[in-house]
Design a protein around this motif. Structure first.
Motif, PDB file in Angstrom:
ATOM      1  N   UNK A 148       0.861  -1.252  -0.047  1.00 26.34           N
ATOM      2  CA  UNK A 148       0.160  -0.118  -0.002  1.00 26.34           C
ATOM      3  C   UNK A 148       0.937   1.437  -0.086  1.00 26.34           C
ATOM      4  N   UNK A 149       2.104   1.160   0.526  1.00 29.52           N
ATOM      5  CA  UNK A 149       2.880   2.244   0.640  1.00 29.52           C
ATOM      6  C   UNK A 149       4.280   1.790   0.966  1.00 29.52           C
ATOM      7  N   UNK A 150       4.830   1.370  -0.235  1.00 30.45           N
ATOM      8  CA  UNK A 150       6.064   0.725  -0.017  1.00 30.45           C
ATOM      9  C   UNK A 150       7.448   1.675   0.427  1.00 30.45           C
ATOM     10  N   UNK A 151       6.953   2.909   0.284  1.00 30.25           N
ATOM     11  CA  UNK A 151       8.197   3.790   0.718  1.00 30.25           C
ATOM     12  C   UNK A 151       8.191   4.033   2.302  1.00 30.25           C
ATOM     13  N   UNK A 152       7.012   3.649   2.943  1.00 35.43           N
ATOM     14  CA  UNK A 152       6.721   3.857   4.374  1.00 35.43           C
ATOM     15  C   UNK A 152       7.371   2.576   5.054  1.00 35.43           C
ATOM     16  N   UNK A 153       8.530   2.861   5.781  1.00 34.07           N
ATOM     17  CA  UNK A 153       9.045   1.663   6.708  1.00 34.07           C
ATOM     18  C   UNK A 153       8.347   1.494   7.871  1.00 34.07           C
ATOM     19  N   UNK A 154       7.611   0.434   8.030  1.00 33.58           N
ATOM     20  CA  UNK A 154       7.056   0.065   9.477  1.00 33.58           C
ATOM     21  C   UNK A 154       7.580  -1.185   9.695  1.00 33.58           C
ATOM     22  N   UNK A 155       8.823  -1.364   9.661  1.00 32.84           N
ATOM     23  CA  UNK A 155       9.128  -2.832   9.778  1.00 32.84           C
ATOM     24  C   UNK A 155       9.355  -2.919  11.421  1.00 32.84           C
ATOM     25  N   UNK A 156       9.472  -1.544  12.241  1.00 33.47           N
ATOM     26  CA  UNK A 156       9.626  -1.508  13.538  1.00 33.47           C
ATOM     27  C   UNK A 156       8.201  -2.166  14.119  1.00 33.47           C
ATOM     28  N   UNK A 157       7.026  -2.061  13.490  1.00 30.51           N
ATOM     29  CA  UNK A 157       5.855  -2.419  14.258  1.00 30.51           C
ATOM     30  C   UNK A 157       5.684  -4.009  13.838  1.00 30.51           C
ATOM     31  N   UNK A 158       6.646  -4.608  13.188  1.00 32.17           N
ATOM     32  CA  UNK A 158       6.856  -6.177  13.269  1.00 32.17           C
ATOM     33  C   UNK A 158       7.686  -6.777  14.093  1.00 32.17           C
ATOM     34  N   UNK A 159       8.423  -6.071  14.752  1.00 32.05           N
ATOM     35  CA  UNK A 159       9.073  -6.644  15.802  1.00 32.05           C
ATOM     36  C   UNK A 159       8.659  -7.576  16.800  1.00 32.05           C
ATOM     37  N   UNK A 160       9.147  -8.904  16.914  1.00 32.90           N
ATOM     38  CA  UNK A 160       8.506  -9.769  17.460  1.00 32.90           C
ATOM     39  C   UNK A 160       8.793  -9.707  19.085  1.00 32.90           C
ATOM     40  N   UNK A 161       7.560  -9.439  19.677  1.00 36.21           N
ATOM     41  CA  UNK A 161       7.721  -9.218  21.214  1.00 36.21           C
ATOM     42  C   UNK A 161       6.740 -10.133  21.710  1.00 36.21           C
ATOM     43  N   UNK A 162       6.877 -10.347  23.210  1.00 41.59           N
ATOM     44  CA  UNK A 162       5.627 -10.928  24.053  1.00 41.59           C
ATOM     45  C   UNK A 162       4.289  -9.998  23.976  1.00 41.59           C
ATOM     46  N   UNK A 163       3.314 -10.697  23.633  1.00 39.87           N
ATOM     47  CA  UNK A 163       2.073 -10.066  23.550  1.00 39.87           C
ATOM     48  C   UNK A 163       1.864  -9.019  24.951  1.00 39.87           C
ATOM     49  N   UNK A 164       1.689  -7.864  24.729  1.00 38.17           N
ATOM     50  CA  UNK A 164       1.590  -6.693  25.996  1.00 38.17           C
ATOM     51  C   UNK A 164       2.795  -7.069  26.878  1.00 38.17           C
ATOM     52  N   UNK A 165       3.797  -7.581  26.682  1.00 39.94           N
ATOM     53  CA  UNK A 165       4.880  -8.018  27.433  1.00 39.94           C
ATOM     54  C   UNK A 165       5.164  -9.006  28.153  1.00 39.94           C
ATOM     55  N   UNK A 166       3.674 -10.018  28.202  1.00 37.16           N
ATOM     56  CA  UNK A 166       3.587 -11.033  28.894  1.00 37.16           C
ATOM     57  C   UNK A 166       3.180 -12.332  28.293  1.00 37.16           C
ATOM     58  N   UNK A 167       2.545 -12.174  27.237  1.00 34.65           N
ATOM     59  CA  UNK A 167       1.941 -13.523  26.525  1.00 34.65           C
ATOM     60  C   UNK A 167       2.950 -13.786  25.218  1.00 34.65           C
ATOM     61  N   UNK A 168       2.385 -14.830  24.428  1.00 33.02           N
ATOM     62  CA  UNK A 168       2.975 -15.277  23.406  1.00 33.02           C
ATOM     63  C   UNK A 168       3.721 -14.142  22.535  1.00 33.02           C
ATOM     64  N   UNK A 169       4.651 -14.531  21.598  1.00 27.19           N
ATOM     65  CA  UNK A 169       5.465 -13.738  20.675  1.00 27.19           C
ATOM     66  C   UNK A 169       4.526 -13.393  19.634  1.00 27.19           C
ATOM     67  N   UNK A 170       4.438 -12.161  19.647  1.00 31.06           N
ATOM     68  CA  UNK A 170       3.748 -11.569  18.170  1.00 31.06           C
ATOM     69  C   UNK A 170       4.317 -10.259  17.715  1.00 31.06           C
ATOM     70  N   UNK A 171       3.894  -9.870  16.609  1.00 33.73           N
ATOM     71  CA  UNK A 171       4.258  -8.577  16.358  1.00 33.73           C
ATOM     72  C   UNK A 171       3.968  -7.351  16.951  1.00 33.73           C
ATOM     73  N   UNK A 172       5.017  -6.261  17.223  1.00 33.29           N
ATOM     74  CA  UNK A 172       4.676  -5.302  17.943  1.00 33.29           C
ATOM     75  C   UNK A 172       3.092  -4.688  17.759  1.00 33.29           C
ATOM     76  N   UNK A 173       2.753  -4.482  16.676  1.00 28.20           N
ATOM     77  CA  UNK A 173       1.654  -3.966  16.242  1.00 28.20           C
ATOM     78  C   UNK A 173       0.275  -4.694  16.706  1.00 28.20           C
ATOM     79  N   UNK A 174       0.402  -6.013  16.982  1.00 31.70           N
ATOM     80  CA  UNK A 174      -0.519  -6.698  17.537  1.00 31.70           C
ATOM     81  C   UNK A 174      -0.674  -6.364  19.229  1.00 31.70           C
ATOM     82  N   UNK A 175       0.272  -6.206  19.862  1.00 23.06           N
ATOM     83  CA  UNK A 175       0.063  -5.833  21.147  1.00 23.06           C
ATOM     84  C   UNK A 175      -0.553  -4.388  21.233  1.00 23.06           C
ATOM     85  N   UNK A 176      -0.016  -3.390  20.328  1.00 17.60           N
ATOM     86  CA  UNK A 176      -0.622  -1.954  20.252  1.00 17.60           C
ATOM     87  C   UNK A 176      -2.029  -2.140  19.891  1.00 17.60           C
ATOM     88  N   UNK A 177      -2.392  -3.119  19.077  1.00 16.46           N
ATOM     89  CA  UNK A 177      -3.720  -3.258  18.867  1.00 16.46           C
ATOM     90  C   UNK A 177      -4.752  -3.881  19.990  1.00 16.46           C
TER      91      UNK A 177
END
Length: 207
Positions: A148-177
Motif C-alpha cells: 500500500x505504501x512501499x516507501x513507508x518503513x513500518x518494520x518497527x511495528x513487526x518486531x517480535x515481542x511478547x504480547x503486551x510484554x507477558x503473552x506469546x510472541x507476536x508482532x509489536x503492532x498486535x500488542x498495540x492493537x
C-alpha cells in the motif's frame, strides 16, 4: 442540515480533532492518549441514534469522517522526527476504520434498540470498536500490506515481542492493537452511564 444535528456534529468533530492530536503522545508502552478520547465517538453516535434515529446518526458519522480526512491531510504536511505525522497507510486505516466501524455501530444499534436500554449501546459499541481496531492496525502496520505504501518503513511495528510484554510472541503492532481494543471495551462500559443520563434528561424534556 437541521439544527438538531449540530450538537452531535460538534461533539463528534471535537472528539476526532482531539484524538488526532493526542495520538501523537504516548501513554505507557502500548497506548497513546488518543486511545482514551476516540472511543467516545461511539457514545456520540449511539446518542444520536437513540434520540434521532439511524439516519441522523449516519449524517453525524459522515461529518466526523470529513473532519478526520481534513485532520489526516493536515497531518501529512507536518513533518516530525521520523517523517510526516500521518502516512498514507495511517490515513487510509484511520478513515476506513472510522467509517466502517461507526456505520456498523449504527446498524447494530438500530437492530437492538427495542429491549433493555443498555443492550443496544453496549453491543453496538463492542462490535464497532472491535472492527475499528482490527481495520486500523492491520492497514496501518501489517507487513502483509506493505504494498500500500512501499516507501513507508513500518518494520518497527513487526518486531517480535511478547504480547503486551507477558503473552506469546507476536508482532509489536498486535500488542498495540490489543491494548487499544481493551481500552475501547472498558470505555464502552463506562460510557453507559453518561448515555443513560443524557437520554433520560433529553427524553424528559421532550415529554
Amino acid at each position: 442540515m437541521t439544527r438538531k444535528l449540530i450538537p452531535g456534529i460538534l461533539a463528534m468533530a471535537a472528539i476526532v480533532v482531539a484524538s488526532n492530536i493526542l495520538v501523537q503522545f504516548l501513554f505507557g508502552q502500548w497506548l497513546t492518549w488518543g486511545a482514551f478520547t476516540y472511543p467516545f465517538a461511539f457514545l456520540v453516535t449511539d446518542l444520536m441514534n437513540r434520540i434521532h434515529g439511524p439516519g441522523p446518526a449516519r449524517k453525524v458519522v459522515a461529518a466526523g469522517f470529513v473532519v478526520g480526512v481534513i485532520c489526516s491531510l493536515i497531518g501529512t504536511q507536518i513533518v516530525g522526527e521520523f517523517g510526516p505525522l500521518v502516512t498514507l497507510r495511517i490515513a487510509m486505516g484511520s478513515g476506513l476504520a472510522f467509517l466502517v466501524a461507526q456505520l456498523v455501530d449504527v446498524q447494530v444499534f438500530d437492530r437492538l434498540r427495542v429491549g433493555s436500554w443498555w443492550r443496544a449501546p453496549l453491543v453496538s459499541t463492542l462490535v464497532g470498536s472491535s472492527l475499528d481496531t482490527a481495520i486500523f492496525f492491520t492497514i496501518a502496520f501489517s507487513a502483509a500490506l506493505m504494498f500500500l505504501e512501499p516507501a513507508n518503513d513500518v518494520s518497527w511495528a513487526g518486531e517480535a515481542l511478547p504480547l503486551l510484554g507477558l503473552g506469546p510472541i507476536v508482532p509489536l503492532w498486535v500488542s498495540l492493537a490489543v491494548a487499544d481494543w481493551l481500552v475501547k471495551l472498558s470505555l464502552a462500559i463506562v460510557a453507559l452511564a453518561p448515555f443513560r443520563v443524557i437520554v433520560t434528561r433529553l427524553t424528559a424534556k421532550v415529554a
